[in-house]
Design an enzyme around this catalytic site. Structure first.
Site, PDB file in Angstrom:
ATOM      1  N   ASP A  15       0.843  -1.209   0.000  1.00  0.00           N
ATOM      2  CA  ASP A  15       0.000   0.000   0.000  1.00  0.00           C
ATOM      3  C   ASP A  15       0.875   1.254   0.000  1.00  0.00           C
ATOM      4  OD1 ASP A  15      -2.155  -1.694   0.208  1.00  0.00           O
ATOM      5  OD2 ASP A  15      -2.823  -0.986   2.173  1.00  0.00           O
ATOM      6  N   GLY A  43      -6.554  -9.982   2.347  1.00  0.00           N
ATOM      7  CA  GLY A  43      -6.160 -11.232   3.005  1.00  0.00           C
ATOM      8  C   GLY A  43      -5.148 -10.968   4.109  1.00  0.00           C
ATOM      9  N   GLU A 145     -10.191 -10.743  -4.271  1.00  0.00           N
ATOM     10  CA  GLU A 145      -9.048 -10.052  -4.882  1.00  0.00           C
ATOM     11  C   GLU A 145      -7.946 -11.046  -5.245  1.00  0.00           C
ATOM     12  OE1 GLU A 145      -9.608  -5.487  -3.229  1.00  0.00           O
ATOM     13  OE2 GLU A 145      -7.837  -6.591  -2.580  1.00  0.00           O
ATOM     14  N   GLY A 256     -13.053  -2.547   6.703  1.00  0.00           N
ATOM     15  CA  GLY A 256     -13.817  -3.763   6.372  1.00  0.00           C
ATOM     16  C   GLY A 256     -13.029  -5.023   6.672  1.00  0.00           C
ATOM     17  N   ASP A 257     -11.724  -4.963   6.508  1.00  0.00           N
ATOM     18  CA  ASP A 257     -10.893  -6.144   6.788  1.00  0.00           C
ATOM     19  C   ASP A 257     -10.756  -6.357   8.298  1.00  0.00           C
ATOM     20  OD1 ASP A 257     -10.609  -5.984   4.047  1.00  0.00           O
ATOM     21  OD2 ASP A 257      -8.708  -4.912   4.186  1.00  0.00           O
TER      22      ASP A 257
HETATM   23  O1  RIB Z   1      -9.341  -3.456   2.032  1.00  0.00           O
HETATM   24  C1  RIB Z   1      -8.307  -2.512   2.079  1.00  0.00           C
HETATM   25  C2  RIB Z   1      -7.041  -3.087   1.517  1.00  0.00           C
HETATM   26  O2  RIB Z   1      -7.257  -3.412   0.162  1.00  0.00           O
HETATM   27  C3  RIB Z   1      -5.894  -2.113   1.552  1.00  0.00           C
HETATM   28  O3  RIB Z   1      -4.870  -2.541   2.417  1.00  0.00           O
HETATM   29  C4  RIB Z   1      -5.474  -2.004   0.126  1.00  0.00           C
HETATM   30  O4  RIB Z   1      -4.430  -2.853  -0.204  1.00  0.00           O
HETATM   31  C5  RIB Z   1      -6.751  -2.382  -0.605  1.00  0.00           C
HETATM   32  O5  RIB Z   1      -6.649  -2.706  -1.904  1.00  0.00           O
END
Ligand code: RIB
Length: 317
Positions: A15, A43, A145, A256-257
């Site tokens: 990132d 992930g 993804e 969200g993660d």
């Molecule tokens: O969901 C956020 C994550 O996905 C970030 O860390 C970035 O990499 C995005 O694509």
């Protein structure tokens, strides 16, 4: 008794995160500042959050055999997250996310998936094996993804072992709804909810209606993450709203993660749906108060604090 683990299958990104002073993409070029080079990807972030909350986490994914892979993997290695099933692909670049965060915290991301999508036929056996050998009571968290064919293999293997499956349906154009019957928890955000149902969760009523459309498509529990925080959770027996506690929003990247990682931990701990949804919501609330994804994630104590502030405010619908 052996403890279960969190198995996170999904993107692993480098990132590049900057602050911007107004909404991105209004002009051809705009000036950013405060660059941070961080480990990210759905992930990776899920594994990171789950580990911070005290669970053992295994990550399955791909990086490129390049210099960027260190940016993505170093924070995970330092946390002792199991990277046995992370491979560096020759000739591919590590995935890159370019993230612009305006003052309201509502980030905009450009993602180059690169190695996240580079899987070969033999990888299917390896992913299957990784999941089949995980201890009883483990939980799979997957996002799209990475290549959809690998997500399918992982979900099928998890089902064989009777593991709980949490699916982040992002990006929605890759989602295979034939798998919905195998999903224990589907966790779309507002735009993914609209993408999957045609109904934007712009009000509580609409969020509930969209959640029920997803239940009708076969998933067992739906948690619609709402724009301003909190969520609508629903299954065939109960629907409820977890309101957001007001916090100062710095950056919504990775919230969200954090939600997914915390939900996985709560489910593995066999907490009932209300508690699990509230715990997940609390983790994502903390995540928006800091800049970047992983650096903003909270330990259990802080998440439990927000959990305590929220649990009595749940409204059944
Ligand atoms: O969901 C956020 C994550 O996905 C970030 O860390 C970035 O990499 C995005 O694509």
């Amino acid at each position: 008794m052996t403890q279960g683990i969190i198995i996170s299958l999904g993107s692993i990104n480098a990132d590049f995160q900057v602050r911007v002073d107004k909404d991105p993409y209004q002009t051809t070029t705009m000036i950013g500042h405060d660059l941070q080079r961080l480990g990210g990807g759905k992930g990776a972030n899920v594994a990171y959050q789950a580990h911070l909350l005290g669970a053992s986490a295994t990550l399955i994914g791909r990086v490129g055999n390049d210099d960027l892979k260190e940016q993505a993997l170093k924070p995970l290695r330092e946390m002792d997250i199991d990277l046995t099933y992370v491979r560096a692909v020759d000739g591919a670049s590590t995935a890159v996310s370019m993230i612009a965060v305006p003052p309201n915290g509502k980030k905009k991301i450009i993602l180059a998936p690169n190695a996240n999508d580079v899987w070969v036929e033999e990888d299917k056996d390896e992913v299957r094996k990784a999941i089949l050998q995980a201890p009883e009571g483990s939980v799979l968290v997957a996002d799209y993804e990475v290549a959809p064919a690998i997500v399918e293999v992982a979900i099928n293997a998890a089902q064989e072992k009777n593991f709980t499956v949490i699916l982040d349906p992002s990006p929605t154009d890759r989602v295979d709804k034939r798998l919905f019957e195998k999903i224990n928890y589907l966790i779309p955000d507002a735009s993914e909810t609209e993408g999957l149902t045609g109904t934007a969760p712009a009000s509580l009523e609409k969020a509930v209606s969209a959640a029920h459309k997803l239940l009708d498509q076969g998933v067992k529990n739906v948690l619609v993450k709402l724009e301003g925080g909190g969520c609508i959770a629903a299954n065939k027996e109960i629907t409820f709203h977890i309101p957001a506690i007001p916090v100062e929003v710095v950056d919504t990247t990775g919230a969200g993660d954090a939600f997914a990682g915390a939900l996985a931990v709560a489910v593995m701990e066999k907490r009932p749906l209300k508690e699990a949804a509230c715990f997940a919501s609390a983790a994502s609330l903390v995540a928006v108060t800091g800049f970047g994804s992983q650096p903003a994630y909270a330990s259990r104590e802080r998440v439990e604090h927000y959990f305590d502030l929220t649990i009595d405010k749940i409204e059944e619908i």
